[in-house]
Design a protein around this motif. Structure first.
Motif, PDB file in Angstrom:
ATOM      1  N   LEU A 123     -10.522  97.576  70.956  1.00 31.25           N
ATOM      2  CA  LEU A 123      -9.669  96.523  70.416  1.00 31.25           C
ATOM      3  C   LEU A 123     -10.452  95.220  70.344  1.00 31.25           C
ATOM      4  O   LEU A 123     -11.397  95.011  71.109  1.00 31.25           O
ATOM      5  CB  LEU A 123      -8.439  96.315  71.320  1.00 31.25           C
ATOM      6  N   PRO A 124     -10.069  94.326  69.434  1.00 28.53           N
ATOM      7  CA  PRO A 124     -10.685  92.994  69.458  1.00 28.53           C
ATOM      8  C   PRO A 124     -10.252  92.251  70.714  1.00 28.53           C
ATOM      9  O   PRO A 124      -9.118  92.415  71.166  1.00 28.53           O
ATOM     10  CB  PRO A 124     -10.131  92.333  68.194  1.00 28.53           C
ATOM     11  N   ARG A 125     -11.136  91.464  71.287  1.00 24.92           N
ATOM     12  CA  ARG A 125     -10.752  90.703  72.478  1.00 24.92           C
ATOM     13  C   ARG A 125      -9.680  89.673  72.152  1.00 24.92           C
ATOM     14  O   ARG A 125      -8.799  89.387  72.967  1.00 24.92           O
ATOM     15  CB  ARG A 125     -11.968  90.011  73.088  1.00 24.92           C
ATOM     16  N   ASP A 126      -9.757  89.116  70.932  1.00 23.10           N
ATOM     17  CA  ASP A 126      -8.802  88.099  70.507  1.00 23.10           C
ATOM     18  C   ASP A 126      -8.250  88.454  69.128  1.00 23.10           C
ATOM     19  O   ASP A 126      -8.935  89.064  68.296  1.00 23.10           O
ATOM     20  CB  ASP A 126      -9.469  86.724  70.444  1.00 23.10           C
ATOM     21  N   ILE A 127      -7.016  88.049  68.887  1.00 21.49           N
ATOM     22  CA  ILE A 127      -6.367  88.197  67.585  1.00 21.49           C
ATOM     23  C   ILE A 127      -5.912  86.820  67.137  1.00 21.49           C
ATOM     24  O   ILE A 127      -5.081  86.184  67.802  1.00 21.49           O
ATOM     25  CB  ILE A 127      -5.160  89.156  67.658  1.00 21.49           C
ATOM     26  N   LEU A 128      -6.518  86.327  66.055  1.00 23.51           N
ATOM     27  CA  LEU A 128      -6.205  84.992  65.527  1.00 23.51           C
ATOM     28  C   LEU A 128      -6.353  83.918  66.601  1.00 23.51           C
ATOM     29  O   LEU A 128      -5.536  82.997  66.722  1.00 23.51           O
ATOM     30  CB  LEU A 128      -4.789  84.964  64.941  1.00 23.51           C
ATOM     31  N   GLY A 129      -7.409  84.059  67.417  1.00 21.13           N
ATOM     32  CA  GLY A 129      -7.690  83.053  68.438  1.00 21.13           C
ATOM     33  C   GLY A 129      -6.891  83.196  69.708  1.00 21.13           C
ATOM     34  O   GLY A 129      -7.066  82.398  70.646  1.00 21.13           O
ATOM     35  N   LYS A 130      -6.046  84.196  69.786  1.00 23.58           N
ATOM     36  CA  LYS A 130      -5.228  84.428  70.978  1.00 23.58           C
ATOM     37  C   LYS A 130      -5.663  85.730  71.653  1.00 23.58           C
ATOM     38  O   LYS A 130      -6.033  86.687  70.981  1.00 23.58           O
ATOM     39  CB  LYS A 130      -3.742  84.518  70.621  1.00 23.58           C
TER      40      LYS A 130
END
Length: 394
Positions: A209-216
């Motif tokens: 998974l990405p560590r962040d999604i849209l900076g969150k």
């Protein structure tokens, strides 16, 4: 000649382990006016973080999910504190709560004496007798060193991630990383950035998974969504975002499990990988994905698909295990198979006869904090009613 082991009668709870779990429960007890005795086998607190982690390590989750009870991180710390910052935080925690572990006390045996009604904790220097025993040695007590055919014949360097610091010494080498969890993926990135030719073994299905999604924070978003939606729906959302941000990882040699990432974590305890840049290196060809290892040769590895390759060094990113079964002589609360409480979180913190566990939730530091407070509250209630007349005797 034999040296007589002194017996120490302890009125307060005895905590085995001076890592974050042991420190957390000691602080929670202090907040309730109770002392505690921490026995730590190493010569410092938080020895795993201090001595057995790599230099580039940062907390994989945001700091608000990793703080210990009753003390947050400094406001100027970044969202994902570095290894050094986290160690500084733990040192400040010890100082703030005046926690004084007894170091270099290696527990050999801990068992309950039903005739006495007390726990006997035998270390290298003494035998401690106590009413309450808190097991806080954690999920990552000892490195897992797999038995792979021919590994002793390999002429290059083989080391576990617990001994890896950075990739400087591997510049120009061909390095095989065995294991593709968060540590294996991040060490592969570190090696690549230091000029090594890296291959990473991907044997099992896993979620990335990405560590962040849209900076969150992805983890933070998950926790918020779980308050309103079922876990299967949150998993679908995470996988949808992952596909948008990371694209199709199957083309890179990864296969996702049938269970969603959160559901899999709940059932098996297996944590999804949070990408911090390794996938980009794999796409560019700077890090190669290879299948499982069949056997080692004296100069390299034969993989399960029959391919053979040469390597200068091998890094075993094969994780850790608990060591509880090796010293705790008890078979009702803790499983002898995996060293975890038999009852899963959130009900695996209390056993019989004053036995407790902290740090075995498979929920990270957040789970540790929850259990530490439950254990402290339970012991505090007993302390007030049972032990006002007890005194420490040596």
């Amino acid at each position: 000649m034999t040296t007589e082991i002194k017996r120490v009668w302890v009125s307060q709870p005895v905590i085995i382990g001076g890592g974050p779990s042991g420190l957390a429960v000691a602080a929670c007890l202090k907040k309730r006016g109770l002392p505690a005795l921490i026995l730590e086998r190493e010569n410092c607190a938080a020895s795993l973080w201090r001595n057995r982690t790599y230099d580039r390590l940062r907390l994989h989750l945001p700091k608000n999910f990793c703080q210990l009870p009753y003390m947050g991180f400094p406001p100027d710390f970044p969202s994902y504190p570095t290894k050094e910052q986290y160690i500084d935080y733990l040192d400040a925690y010890v100082k703030h709560f005046s926690i004084e572990p007894i170091y270099e006390e290696h527990v050999h045996i801990a068992e309950y004496d039903s005739a006495m009604g007390f726990w006997l904790v035998k270390t290298n220097s003494a035998e401690f007798v106590c009413r309450w025993l808190i097991v806080a040695t954690g999920e990552n007590a000892d490195p897992v060193i797999p038995e792979i055919d021919g590994i002793s014949d390999f002429q290059g360097q083989v080391l576990h991630t617990s001994l890896y610091k950075n990739g400087d010494e591997f510049e120009g080498e061909k390095v095989l990383v065995v294991g593709c969890g968060n540590s294996g993926m991040e060490i592969s990135l570190d090696l690549c950035n230091c000029g090594a030719q890296v291959s990473i073994v991907v044997r099992d299905k896993l979620h990335i998974l990405p560590r962040d999604i849209l900076g969150k924070s992805t983890f933070g978003i998950s926790m918020c969504l779980l308050k309103w939606f079922p876990i299967w729906l949150v998993d679908r959302f995470l996988l949808f975002c992952s596909r948008l941000i990371l694209q199709d990882v199957r083309q890179l040699g990864f296969t996702r499990p049938e269970l969603g990432p959160l559901e899999m974590k709940n059932i098996t305890g297996k944590t999804p990988v949070l990408d911090v840049g390794t996938l980009a290196k794999i796409r560019s060809g700077q890090v190669k994905v290879v299948p499982g290892v069949r056997r080692f040769t004296n100069i390299g590895v034969e993989f399960v698909d029959g391919r053979v390759d040469e390597f200068d060094s091998v890094i075993l990113a094969t994780g850790y295990r608990t060591n509880v079964p090796s010293w705790l002589k008890e078979d009702e609360f803790f499983s002898k198979d995996d060293g975890y409480p038999k009852i899963p979180f959130p009900n695996g913190w209390k056993g019989k006869n004053g036995l407790y566990s902290v740090g075995f939730t498979k929920k990270g530091l957040l789970g540790t904090s929850i259990d530490a407070q439950r254990v402290a509250e339970d012991i505090a209630q007993q302390w007030k009613s049972e032990t006002k007349h007890f005194h420490l005797r040596v």
